[in-house]
Design a protein around this motif. Structure first.
Motif, PDB file in Angstrom:
ATOM      1  N   ALA A 190       0.270  17.179  16.356  1.00 46.73           N
ATOM      2  CA  ALA A 190       1.549  17.705  16.851  1.00 46.73           C
ATOM      3  C   ALA A 190       1.439  19.199  17.089  1.00 46.73           C
ATOM      4  CB  ALA A 190       2.665  17.424  15.838  1.00 46.73           C
ATOM      5  N   PRO A 191       2.286  19.733  17.982  1.00 51.14           N
ATOM      6  CA  PRO A 191       2.368  21.186  18.113  1.00 51.14           C
ATOM      7  C   PRO A 191       3.089  21.775  16.902  1.00 51.14           C
ATOM      8  CG  PRO A 191       3.364  20.038  20.001  1.00 51.14           C
ATOM      9  CD  PRO A 191       3.178  19.037  18.914  1.00 51.14           C
ATOM     10  N   LEU A 192       2.842  23.027  16.644  1.00 49.99           N
ATOM     11  CA  LEU A 192       3.594  23.796  15.654  1.00 49.99           C
ATOM     12  C   LEU A 192       4.477  24.787  16.398  1.00 49.99           C
ATOM     13  CD1 LEU A 192       0.711  24.567  13.125  1.00 49.99           C
ATOM     14  CD2 LEU A 192       2.483  22.810  12.892  1.00 49.99           C
ATOM     15  N   PHE A 193       5.706  24.972  15.899  1.00 44.25           N
ATOM     16  CA  PHE A 193       6.657  25.819  16.606  1.00 44.25           C
ATOM     17  C   PHE A 193       7.196  26.926  15.713  1.00 44.25           C
ATOM     18  CE2 PHE A 193       6.911  21.754  18.893  1.00 44.25           C
ATOM     19  CZ  PHE A 193       6.674  22.199  20.188  1.00 44.25           C
ATOM     20  N   ALA A 194       7.613  27.997  16.370  1.00 45.87           N
ATOM     21  CA  ALA A 194       8.302  29.089  15.675  1.00 45.87           C
ATOM     22  C   ALA A 194       9.702  28.617  15.272  1.00 45.87           C
ATOM     23  CB  ALA A 194       8.381  30.308  16.590  1.00 45.87           C
ATOM     24  N   GLU A 195      10.456  29.486  14.621  1.00 45.08           N
ATOM     25  CA  GLU A 195      11.779  29.108  14.129  1.00 45.08           C
ATOM     26  C   GLU A 195      12.724  28.673  15.250  1.00 45.08           C
ATOM     27  OE1 GLU A 195      13.420  32.172  11.732  1.00 45.08           O
ATOM     28  OE2 GLU A 195      11.873  32.036  10.168  1.00 45.08           O
ATOM     29  N   ASP A 196      12.468  29.135  16.483  1.00 44.15           N
ATOM     30  CA  ASP A 196      13.359  28.739  17.576  1.00 44.15           C
ATOM     31  C   ASP A 196      13.151  27.289  18.002  1.00 44.15           C
ATOM     32  OD1 ASP A 196      10.972  28.779  18.989  1.00 44.15           O
ATOM     33  OD2 ASP A 196      11.515  30.481  20.263  1.00 44.15           O
ATOM     34  N   GLY A 197      12.088  26.646  17.526  1.00 47.53           N
ATOM     35  CA  GLY A 197      11.835  25.245  17.811  1.00 47.53           C
ATOM     36  C   GLY A 197      11.252  24.973  19.176  1.00 47.53           C
ATOM     37  N   THR A 198      11.022  25.994  19.979  1.00 52.39           N
ATOM     38  CA  THR A 198      10.507  25.789  21.332  1.00 52.39           C
ATOM     39  C   THR A 198       9.283  26.640  21.664  1.00 52.39           C
ATOM     40  OG1 THR A 198      12.017  27.457  22.249  1.00 52.39           O
ATOM     41  CG2 THR A 198      12.786  25.155  22.210  1.00 52.39           C
ATOM     42  N   THR A 199       9.006  27.657  20.865  1.00 53.90           N
ATOM     43  CA  THR A 199       7.838  28.501  21.112  1.00 53.90           C
ATOM     44  C   THR A 199       6.665  27.969  20.301  1.00 53.90           C
ATOM     45  OG1 THR A 199       9.208  30.463  21.496  1.00 53.90           O
ATOM     46  CG2 THR A 199       6.877  30.827  20.987  1.00 53.90           C
ATOM     47  N   CYS A 200       5.639  27.497  20.982  1.00 54.42           N
ATOM     48  CA  CYS A 200       4.486  26.922  20.299  1.00 54.42           C
ATOM     49  C   CYS A 200       3.651  28.040  19.671  1.00 54.42           C
ATOM     50  CB  CYS A 200       3.640  26.116  21.284  1.00 54.42           C
ATOM     51  SG  CYS A 200       2.234  25.282  20.523  1.00 54.42           S
ATOM     52  N   VAL A 201       3.290  27.836  18.409  1.00 55.29           N
ATOM     53  CA  VAL A 201       2.486  28.832  17.693  1.00 55.29           C
ATOM     54  C   VAL A 201       1.199  28.233  17.153  1.00 55.29           C
ATOM     55  CG1 VAL A 201       4.485  30.241  17.086  1.00 55.29           C
ATOM     56  CG2 VAL A 201       3.738  28.406  15.532  1.00 55.29           C
ATOM     57  N   GLY A 202       0.892  26.981  17.529  1.00 54.03           N
ATOM     58  CA  GLY A 202      -0.340  26.373  17.048  1.00 54.03           C
ATOM     59  C   GLY A 202      -0.262  24.868  17.096  1.00 54.03           C
ATOM     60  N   VAL A 203      -1.185  24.215  16.401  1.00 51.52           N
ATOM     61  CA  VAL A 203      -1.196  22.755  16.327  1.00 51.52           C
ATOM     62  C   VAL A 203      -1.568  22.312  14.920  1.00 51.52           C
ATOM     63  CG1 VAL A 203      -1.858  22.506  18.761  1.00 51.52           C
ATOM     64  CG2 VAL A 203      -3.621  22.490  17.003  1.00 51.52           C
ATOM     65  N   GLU A 204      -1.125  21.101  14.586  1.00 52.03           N
ATOM     66  CA  GLU A 204      -1.565  20.437  13.364  1.00 52.03           C
ATOM     67  C   GLU A 204      -2.432  19.261  13.769  1.00 52.03           C
ATOM     68  OE1 GLU A 204       0.203  18.228   9.336  1.00 52.03           O
ATOM     69  OE2 GLU A 204       1.564  19.018  10.877  1.00 52.03           O
ATOM     70  N   THR A 205      -3.544  19.052  13.036  1.00 53.61           N
ATOM     71  CA  THR A 205      -4.438  17.947  13.334  1.00 53.61           C
ATOM     72  C   THR A 205      -4.202  16.800  12.351  1.00 53.61           C
ATOM     73  OG1 THR A 205      -6.170  19.050  12.042  1.00 53.61           O
ATOM     74  CG2 THR A 205      -6.182  19.373  14.432  1.00 53.61           C
ATOM     75  N   VAL A 206      -4.838  15.665  12.609  1.00 57.90           N
ATOM     76  CA  VAL A 206      -4.523  14.458  11.850  1.00 57.90           C
ATOM     77  C   VAL A 206      -4.897  14.576  10.378  1.00 57.90           C
ATOM     78  CG1 VAL A 206      -4.674  12.973  13.871  1.00 57.90           C
ATOM     79  CG2 VAL A 206      -6.714  13.344  12.475  1.00 57.90           C
ATOM     80  N   ASP A 207      -5.797  15.483  10.018  1.00 58.45           N
ATOM     81  CA  ASP A 207      -6.137  15.646   8.603  1.00 58.45           C
ATOM     82  C   ASP A 207      -5.237  16.660   7.906  1.00 58.45           C
ATOM     83  OD1 ASP A 207      -7.040  18.081   9.575  1.00 58.45           O
ATOM     84  OD2 ASP A 207      -8.976  17.993   8.537  1.00 58.45           O
ATOM     85  N   GLY A 208      -4.232  17.160   8.626  1.00 61.78           N
ATOM     86  CA  GLY A 208      -3.294  18.109   8.037  1.00 61.78           C
ATOM     87  C   GLY A 208      -3.640  19.563   8.238  1.00 61.78           C
ATOM     88  N   LYS A 210      -3.784  23.091   9.871  1.00 62.51           N
ATOM     89  CA  LYS A 210      -2.905  23.802  10.794  1.00 62.51           C
ATOM     90  C   LYS A 210      -3.652  24.995  11.383  1.00 62.51           C
ATOM     91  CE  LYS A 210       1.394  22.393   8.537  1.00 62.51           C
ATOM     92  NZ  LYS A 210       2.644  22.827   7.879  1.00 62.51           N
ATOM     93  N   TYR A 211      -3.647  25.058  12.705  1.00 62.49           N
ATOM     94  CA  TYR A 211      -4.284  26.154  13.430  1.00 62.49           C
ATOM     95  C   TYR A 211      -3.188  26.935  14.139  1.00 62.49           C
ATOM     96  CZ  TYR A 211      -8.538  23.270  13.003  1.00 62.49           C
ATOM     97  OH  TYR A 211      -9.594  22.512  12.542  1.00 62.49           O
ATOM     98  N   PHE A 212      -3.260  28.241  14.056  1.00 60.73           N
ATOM     99  CA  PHE A 212      -2.229  29.080  14.668  1.00 60.73           C
ATOM    100  C   PHE A 212      -2.830  29.903  15.805  1.00 60.73           C
ATOM    101  CE2 PHE A 212      -0.728  28.080  10.447  1.00 60.73           C
ATOM    102  CZ  PHE A 212       0.602  27.756  10.678  1.00 60.73           C
ATOM    103  N   ALA A 213      -2.046  30.087  16.863  1.00 61.01           N
ATOM    104  CA  ALA A 213      -2.542  30.806  18.032  1.00 61.01           C
ATOM    105  C   ALA A 213      -1.368  31.286  18.869  1.00 61.01           C
ATOM    106  CB  ALA A 213      -3.455  29.902  18.865  1.00 61.01           C
ATOM    107  N   ASP A 214      -1.678  32.154  19.841  1.00 60.96           N
ATOM    108  CA  ASP A 214      -0.668  32.647  20.778  1.00 60.96           C
ATOM    109  C   ASP A 214      -0.447  31.664  21.926  1.00 60.96           C
ATOM    110  OD1 ASP A 214      -0.307  35.405  19.593  1.00 60.96           O
ATOM    111  OD2 ASP A 214      -2.465  35.432  20.007  1.00 60.96           O
TER     112      ASP A 214
END
Length: 466
Positions: A190-208, A210-214
């Motif tokens: 799944a994508p990871l989002f900032a507090e606004d719920g729409t700005t993507c800040v990274g992804v989570e992979t199936v093993d849990g 979490k990678y963060f990026a611009d």
């Protein structure tokens, strides 16, 4: 170089495949810091489930529209002059053949379009009116099998050593220090989002993990529409292939023969250095629709879900495909019709309705970029397509490219795309699924450990580019 490039972090999901690896390479070439680039994929580069992890792909200039012409010419320049790619372009020439009045009329239109395109193809493209002219270019064809054939001869066409070319990118990425995540740590959840719920800040992979990026680029090929909801803009489809092992004497005889393509039959390539020759049939593809809920969908929906040969090594091809490949062998290579065919399997691409790529920012998720929709014709773009993904990330993608690749749900029928007919579903076709014959767990795991030697010999065995 803008200062932001050196500090911007980018994740490329599906980065061990065609568009993803090209994107990672062009991030490096545009001054992005290697340690700020993260390539994620289920398999190591070249990904065993990527359509690009293949023995070979056809190389040619695509003239369907101005964007395709531009991309093809850029790609040809890369295959010809870029040291990362140049060793993997085999300029053997290419024959595009037909025999029925309809096929010949279509070929003549394509020929006229080529010589009138204004890009120099009139110097390398020729019409072959007779069987004798075809046999002059490819003497190993059987005259009895090509009665009534006419053809286009493209002297600057040929084939691309696909898996080796992606591996060449991988060597650059590793040497420069790009980050990688494979297996569960590389498989998108799944994508990871900032507090606004729409700005993507990274992804989570199936093993849990979490990678963060611009910026996040989803370049997962046929798996893209299973990972995030693309609103039916992309439908994943499988094509088929078979390999045959030639003797050293046979391989020597067929070395440097041109690619031979016939739209009613299929196509084949010269053998590789191990004497392995690949034959494909030609048809509109197979789907595998399941109830599935990709991220962003409000409920489960019908999605064509690829079934990876890398994860299901006992899968082969439908009975009817085995017969149609047999017909292609009978026409192209009748002397080998009794040879055992091996490594027969499905290979997955993803079609859009108009066969244009889908390369755009997701309309609901800022900084989440899609780079998919290959439509079975994108491998040849490997040297250059990543350049345009980077342009999109930086907000300066050319207007004609942006318009061609925009988010466009409801724009047409991706199940048919621009092919002759709609794809049929594998659920209706016997012969390919051999779950009842699954090897022992240890054997299956062992078969998934694809060695570099085996990859060099046959690739992952995906179908050829057309």
């Amino acid at each position: 170089m803008p200062s932001s490039r050196s500090s911007t972090k980018v994740i490329v999901v599906g980065g061990a495949g065609t568009i993803g690896s090209s994107t990672a390479l062009h991030l490096l070439r545009n001054g992005y810091t290697a340690s700020n680039i993260t390539v994620l994929d289920t398999f190591e580069i070249p990904s065993a489930q990527s359509a690009g992890n293949d023995l070979n792909k056809i190389m040619g200039i695509r003239l369907r529209n101005p964007v395709d012409v531009q991309l093809s010419l850029e790609a040809r320049d890369g295959w010809t002059n870029d040291e990362v790619f140049q060793p993997y372009f085999h300029r053997t020439g290419r024959l595009d053949c037909g025999s029925t009045p309809e096929e010949i009329e279509g070929l003549k239109k394509a020929y006229k379009k080529s010589i009138n395109a204004g890009v120099g193809l009139e110097k390398t493209t020729f019409w072959l009116e007779t069987e004798d002219e075809i046999l002059e270019k490819m003497p190993l064809l059987d005259r009895e099998q090509i009665k009534g054939w006419q053809a286009i001869w493209s002297s600057d066409g040929g084939w691309l050593a696909a898996a080796k070319a992606i591996n060449s990118i991988g060597n650059v990425l590793k040497k420069e220090g790009v980050n990688f995540g494979f297996g569960g740590a590389g498989s998108f959840r799944a994508p990871l989002f900032a507090e606004d719920g729409t700005t993507c800040v990274g992804v989570e992979t199936v093993d849990g993990t979490k990678y963060f990026a611009d910026k996040v680029v989803l370049a997962a090929g046929a798996w893209s529409s299973t990972l995030v909801d693309l609103e039916d803009q992309c439908i994943s489809k499988a094509w088929v292939y078979a390999h045959m092992q030639l003797t050293p004497e046979e391989a020597k005889e067929y070395k440097d023969v041109p690619v031979v393509y016939n739209g009613a039959l299929g196509f084949f390539f010269e053998p590789n250095e191990y004497g392995v020759i690949k034959v494909c049939d030609e048809f509109p593809g197979f789907t595998r629709f399941k109830e599935h809920q990709p991220y962003g969908a409000s409920a489960p929906k019908k999605v064509s879900v690829p079934r990876s040969h890398a994860k299901h090594p006992t899968d082969t091809i439908p009975d009817e495909s085995e017969a149609s490949i047999g017909r292609a062998v009978d026409a192209f290579l009748p002397r080998f019709k009794d040879k055992k065919r091996f490594n027969q399997a499905l290979c997955w691409c993803t079609d859009t309705a108009d066969a244009n790529l889908l390369i755009c920012e997701h309309p609901k998720w800022k900084n989440f970029v899609l780079a998919t929709g290959d439509s079975g014709h994108s491998f040849k773009l490997l040297p250059s397509i990543g350049k345009h993904v980077v342009e999109l990330l930086e907000g300066n993608l050319a207007e004609d490219l942006a318009n061609s690749w925009k988010w466009r749900p409801g724009s047409g029928d991706a199940l048919k795309s621009i092919r002759a007919a709609r794809a049929r579903d594998l659920a209706d076709l016997p012969g390919w699924n051999h779950d009842d014959k699954t090897d022992s767990l240890a054997t299956s795991v062992g078969r998934l450990e694809i060695s570099k030697e085996e990859t060099a010999k046959t690739g992952a065995g995906c179908t050829a580019e057309i």
